[in-house]
Scaffold this active site. Structure first.
Site, PDB file in Angstrom:
ATOM      1  N   CYS A  52       0.832  -1.208   0.000  1.00  0.00           N
ATOM      2  CA  CYS A  52       0.000   0.000   0.000  1.00  0.00           C
ATOM      3  C   CYS A  52       0.866   1.257   0.000  1.00  0.00           C
ATOM      4  O   CYS A  52       1.770   1.405   0.832  1.00  0.00           O
ATOM      5  CB  CYS A  52      -0.918  -0.004   1.220  1.00  0.00           C
ATOM      6  N   CYS A  55       0.295   3.284   3.575  1.00  0.00           N
ATOM      7  CA  CYS A  55       0.599   2.752   4.902  1.00  0.00           C
ATOM      8  C   CYS A  55       1.895   3.371   5.456  1.00  0.00           C
ATOM      9  O   CYS A  55       2.789   3.755   4.682  1.00  0.00           O
ATOM     10  CB  CYS A  55       0.728   1.230   4.850  1.00  0.00           C
ATOM     11  N   HIS A 114      -4.581   0.207   7.999  1.00  0.00           N
ATOM     12  CA  HIS A 114      -5.070   0.010   6.633  1.00  0.00           C
ATOM     13  C   HIS A 114      -6.523  -0.467   6.595  1.00  0.00           C
ATOM     14  O   HIS A 114      -7.212  -0.291   5.590  1.00  0.00           O
ATOM     15  CB  HIS A 114      -4.167  -1.016   5.932  1.00  0.00           C
ATOM     16  N   ASN A 154     -13.770  10.033  -1.242  1.00  0.00           N
ATOM     17  CA  ASN A 154     -14.397   9.040  -2.117  1.00  0.00           C
ATOM     18  C   ASN A 154     -14.130   7.678  -1.493  1.00  0.00           C
ATOM     19  O   ASN A 154     -12.991   7.222  -1.467  1.00  0.00           O
ATOM     20  CB  ASN A 154     -13.808   9.086  -3.528  1.00  0.00           C
ATOM     21  N   SER A 162      -8.773   5.164  -5.685  1.00  0.00           N
ATOM     22  CA  SER A 162      -7.657   4.437  -6.299  1.00  0.00           C
ATOM     23  C   SER A 162      -6.815   3.659  -5.306  1.00  0.00           C
ATOM     24  O   SER A 162      -5.929   2.909  -5.702  1.00  0.00           O
ATOM     25  CB  SER A 162      -6.757   5.416  -7.068  1.00  0.00           C
ATOM     26  N   HIS A 165      -6.610   2.060   1.242  1.00  0.00           N
ATOM     27  CA  HIS A 165      -6.308   2.616   2.567  1.00  0.00           C
ATOM     28  C   HIS A 165      -7.242   3.798   2.821  1.00  0.00           C
ATOM     29  O   HIS A 165      -7.285   4.736   2.029  1.00  0.00           O
ATOM     30  CB  HIS A 165      -4.851   3.076   2.629  1.00  0.00           C
ATOM     31  N   HIS A 167      -8.807   7.064   3.259  1.00  0.00           N
ATOM     32  CA  HIS A 167      -8.229   8.398   3.150  1.00  0.00           C
ATOM     33  C   HIS A 167      -9.209   9.352   2.472  1.00  0.00           C
ATOM     34  O   HIS A 167     -10.167   8.930   1.836  1.00  0.00           O
ATOM     35  CB  HIS A 167      -6.922   8.355   2.351  1.00  0.00           C
ATOM     36  N   GLN A 169      -9.332  13.656   0.682  1.00  0.00           N
ATOM     37  CA  GLN A 169      -8.519  14.612  -0.058  1.00  0.00           C
ATOM     38  C   GLN A 169      -8.931  16.041   0.273  1.00  0.00           C
ATOM     39  O   GLN A 169     -10.032  16.285   0.764  1.00  0.00           O
ATOM     40  CB  GLN A 169      -8.646  14.380  -1.559  1.00  0.00           C
TER      41      GLN A 169
END
Length: 350
Positions: A52, A55, A114, A154, A162, A165, A167, A169
């Site tokens: 990943c 990570c 993760h 998203n 994409s 993990h 996350h 933005q």
């Protein structure tokens, strides 16, 4: 039109924040689909994945190495959609107009683990995410070349995520996007005329009607907006009139984190799956204006309709004419409100 008729006949609903309309066709689906039909794999992602990019301690595609972070972690996106050093240029040829755009894009890893999506995180950990959002909004928004800061997530591969993990933005840019511009105009006009928050007055009406409330705590209310477009769309609204997230302190910040956990947990529980969505925080632009009428809110746009694998796509009429939905906001709110706030993976039998 009487309120009860809204759940029986085709009609349009007005979005007070944007000035747009949505077509509602409740006769096509008299009630929301209850329960899931497919049994999906359990939530079995590892807490650390050596492959990943996000990570702790791993190398990213850019060649940089992530620090051994212990909590929330943010960094400049290695493949940013906006760049801070783009030259200022204008293209104007007849009816063709274009302008260069500058900005900064950042990635926010919610946790070093993760496997932990927001509904699986502790409220104290989500609060640290909120604190970082506040910090980024304040620091990026203080720049003279930044007019708006968009915080979003998203979640899930079908939403274009994409990397698995967990996350989000942050895109900070020089201009103010169209959606935010529309909300700025409508909230600003209402404030000028009434000296009150448009969203605050709307929330007061919703709390009186209690037909679209999903959950509430001391400082926040989660509801399905009257004008919702997505099947199980939810908006989190602060009870107090805060133009942006930087205004929150103490209990308010904890309640915001707590409401995010409640909403996302209910989503997962709806169909017994890690529920995909796009979420975003709308707040006042950072273009130097006061924007006193702005009342910040967080919206969740999930595509799942009848099960963990049956999705709602914006196609046909919705692409060429207007948004449309079958399940009414009232039906969706009742379904979500009745779901437990304990994650299904922690219940007996899982």
């Amino acid at each position: 039109m009487a309120e009860d008729r809204l759940n029986q006949v085709p009609h349009r609903r007005y979005n007070i924040l944007t000035g747009e309309w949505v077509l509602v066709s409740p006769h096509r689906t008299k009630r929301p689909w209850q329960g899931k039909q497919e049994k999906l794999p359990a939530l079995d992602k590892p807490s650390y994945d050596k492959e990943c990019y996000l990570c702790p301690g791993n190398h990213r595609a850019s060649g940089q190495t992530n620090p051994d972070y212990k909590d929330v972690f943010s960094f400049a996106n290695d493949f940013s959609a906006l760049l801070p050093d783009t030259p200022k240029e204008v293209y104007n040829e007849g009816l063709l107009l274009g302008k260069s755009e500058t900005g900064i894009c950042k990635v926010v890893c919610f946790s070093p683990d993760h496997s932990l999506t927001l509904p699986l995180m502790e409220v104290t950990a989500i609060e640290k995410v909120v604190s970082l959002w506040q910090k980024e909004y304040t620091e990026l928004g203080a720049r003279t070349d930044i007019g708006h800061v968009q915080i979003f997530e998203n979640k899930g591969a079908i939403m274009g995520c994409s990397n698995p993990h967990p996350h989000g933005q942050i895109w900070a840019q020089g201009s103010v996007p169209r959606e935010v511009e529309s909300k700025t105009v409508h909230q600003g006009e209402y404030w000028e005329e009434n000296q009150r928050s448009l969203l605050g007055d709307y929330l007061e009406q919703e709390l009186q009607l209690r037909e679209r409330i999903v959950a509430e705590n001391g400082h926040f209310v989660a509801l399905v907006p009257y004008w919702a477009v997505w099947p199980y769309e939810v908006m989190i609204v602060p009870r107090r009139h805060h133009p942006d997230i930087a205004q929150m302190r103490g209990e308010e910040k904890r309640d915001f984190a707590g409401m995010i956990k409640i909403v996302t947990t209910k989503y997962d529980n709806l169909f017994g799956t890690s529920f995909p969505y796009s979420s975003g925080i709308h707040q006042r632009p950072t273009d130097g204006e006061e924007h006193a009428g702005w009342h910040f809110h967080m919206s969740f746009y999930p595509p799942l309709l009848r099960s963990a694998t049956v999705k709602k796509f914006m196609v046909g009429y919705e692409m060429f004419a207007s948004p449309q939905r079958d399940i009414t906001a009232e039906q969706a709110a009742r379904t979500l409100a009745q779901l437990p706030t304990e994650h299904y993976s922690k219940m007996d039998g899982h």
